[in-house]
Scaffold this motif. Structure first.
Motif, short mmCIF file in Angstrom:
data_model
loop_
_atom_site.label_atom_id
_atom_site.label_comp_id
_atom_site.label_asym_id
_atom_site.label_seq_id
_atom_site.Cartn_x
_atom_site.Cartn_y
_atom_site.Cartn_z
N CYS A 117 9.22 2.15 6.41
CA CYS A 117 8.50 0.85 6.83
C CYS A 117 7.21 1.01 6.84
N ARG A 127 9.62 -5.45 2.54
CA ARG A 127 9.17 -4.98 3.82
C ARG A 127 9.12 -3.36 4.03
N TYR A 128 9.52 -2.71 3.17
CA TYR A 128 9.41 -1.17 3.38
C TYR A 128 9.76 -0.62 1.74
#
Length: 131
Positions: free
Chosen positions: A109, A89-90
């Motif tokens: 992010c 996710r990042y």
């Protein structure tokens, strides 16, 4: 119905609980709502148990309170990227602010197009975790 559940899996804790007792070596460290434990941890043990933290100038921040920019933003801190890792996710960035500080992990992010050796600019959205 009141139920007591014992778990070491934080996913279970967040899914099934409204309140939580955090213990360390058989001692109760904090008993509170999940939100209070996350944003107002009693100590560093609790803060780190419930997610990543970033410390700067005596304040502790959560990853979602930090923004990474490729260009200077007013009141931002410049940092050099030491390592970059692509996560689900990042992007995880290991950065160093200056030679006197230990490197620290930052979550990007927005997945900025930066690489090790690049300078990035960091801002903190809040005043950090309450002590």
């Amino acid at each position: 119905i009141t139920t007591i559940m014992v778990s070491h899996d934080l996913n279970d804790v967040f899914e099934m609980s409204e309140r939580c007792v955090v213990m360390n070596t058989a001692n109760v460290v904090q008993f509170d709502t999940l939100e209070k434990i996350y944003y107002e941890p009693k100590n560093t043990f609790v803060a780190n148990l419930f997610g990543s933290t970033f410390e700067y100038s005596g304040e502790t921040y959560r990853p979602e309170e930090i923004e990474v920019y490729e260009e200077y933003i007013e009141s931002s801190l410049d940092a050099i990227i030491i390592h970059k890792k692509f996560k689900l996710r990042y992007n995880e960035l290991l950065v160093r602010f200056d030679e006197s500080m230990e490197p620290c992990l930052i979550h990007d992010c927005h997945r900025r197009q930066v690489e090790p050796g690049d300078t990035v600019f960091i801002t903190m959205k809040k005043k950090g975790l309450k002590k």
